[in-house]
Design an enzyme around this catalytic site. Structure first.
Site, PDB file in Angstrom:
ATOM      1  N   SER A  35       0.827  -1.199   0.000  1.00  0.00           N
ATOM      2  CA  SER A  35       0.000   0.000   0.000  1.00  0.00           C
ATOM      3  C   SER A  35       0.869   1.260   0.000  1.00  0.00           C
ATOM      4  O   SER A  35       1.661   1.456  -0.914  1.00  0.00           O
ATOM      5  CB  SER A  35      -0.958  -0.048   1.197  1.00  0.00           C
ATOM      6  OG  SER A  35      -2.047   0.822   1.022  1.00  0.00           O
ATOM      7  N   ASP A  53      -6.017  -4.049  -2.168  1.00  0.00           N
ATOM      8  CA  ASP A  53      -4.961  -3.607  -1.256  1.00  0.00           C
ATOM      9  C   ASP A  53      -4.209  -4.776  -0.611  1.00  0.00           C
ATOM     10  O   ASP A  53      -4.815  -5.691  -0.064  1.00  0.00           O
ATOM     11  CB  ASP A  53      -5.605  -2.752  -0.154  1.00  0.00           C
ATOM     12  CG  ASP A  53      -4.604  -1.922   0.626  1.00  0.00           C
ATOM     13  OD1 ASP A  53      -3.659  -2.520   1.178  1.00  0.00           O
ATOM     14  OD2 ASP A  53      -4.767  -0.698   0.684  1.00  0.00           O
TER      15      ASP A  53
END
Length: 293
Positions: free
Chosen positions: A38, A182
């Site tokens: 991320s 993610d």
């Protein structure tokens, strides 16, 4: 000193990674390999491309994270917005984030994984169709994709695809989609990539983790849909990595105490950005005073 580095995710709290990175630079630490999830994947990719800590700070202080919230329809049509969430599985496209990363990498002559040394960068994402962690670019062959010519910006986009906030990436483009989101859903701090039990390390492995010391998650009061989403995401984000981070590994991790800050504040102020950068710098400076390898 040459080390392998690992940067954790944390959404907007990732500003703190820049401050820590700057302190490592001052110490003369050079990264041979980098991994990130991320927000950590953004810092890792910019580092591999040749950005200094000072250059990163300039980029991110000028950046308005809410510019990444690229809607398909105007925000003044709330019913259609939630309908799109149903059909597109995310409120925002994520194209603006990918384009921003692409522009910054191209400015340094970098576009695909073929433009950087092999095995020098690994980015973590989550395959929610097949329920598995995806290591980019290593695992692209499983999807019949040429890993060397895959855009780094696309890999970062996948790793930053916060569920429900950004649309998941369909990596296969077939009638039967394979959705990638993610990396923090399954591994927010992939130190296990470079620091494995019973495997001799090539060089020291140094991690930067946006959390408290071996993150403790407080009991939550889940009483609305937003609180439910936050609780679910934090549980997924923390559980896998906390099992891995033992006392043995803690001595090589810079813990940046950001647990009382929101990673979803896309309207973050300049003052808060500077505060986070300073927090990362202070945490790294304190760590380096006692770190030995």
């Amino acid at each position: 000193m040459k080390v392998d580095g690992v940067f954790s995710g944390g959404g907007v709290k990732g500003y703190a990674l820049i401050g820590a990175y700057q302190q490592l630079e001052k110490k003369g630490i050079i990264f041979s390999r980098l991994a990130g999830t991320s927000a950590g994947s953004i810092i890792a990719s910019l580092s591999i491309a040749g950005y200094t800590g000072s250059e990163m700070e300039d980029l991110f202080l000028d950046l308005k994270p809410n510019d990444f919230l690229d809607e398909r329809i105007p925000a003044n049509i709330p019913f259609m917005k939630w309908l799109l969430l149903y059909w597109k599985l995310g409120l925002y496209k994520g194209d603006a984030l990918e384009k921003w990363i692409e522009e910054k990498l191209i400015a340094k002559g970098i576009r695909t994984f073929s433009d950087i040394p092999a095995m020098s960068l690994r980015i973590i994402a989550s395959d929610i169709t097949n329920s598995r962690i995806v290591i980019l670019p290593d695992d692209l062959s499983k999807y019949h994709i040429d890993e060397r010519h895959f855009p780094i910006s696309k890999a970062v986009r996948m790793s930053c695809g916060i569920p429900y906030i950004f649309e998941p990436v369909n990596i296969t483009k077939k009638k039967s989609p394979t959705y990638i989101v993610d990396g923090g859903v399954l591994s927010n701090f992939p130190m296990w990539l470079f620091d494995q039990e019973n495997v001799k390390k090539l060089r020291p492995v140094l991690g930067i983790k946006l959390s408290g010391d071996n993150e403790m998650v407080l009991k939550r009061n889940v009483n609305n849909p937003i609180a439910l989403f936050t609780a679910l995401f934090d549980t997924m984000r923390v559980a896998h990595d906390n099992r891995y981070v033992s006392r043995k590994h803690e001595k090589n991790i810079i813990f940046v105490p950001t647990k009382d800050m929101s990673g979803f504040d896309f309207d973050v102020s300049l003052e808060r950005k500077q505060e986070l950068i300073q927090l990362g710098s202070t945490s790294a400076e304190r760590f380096l005073k006692k770190w030995t390898y």
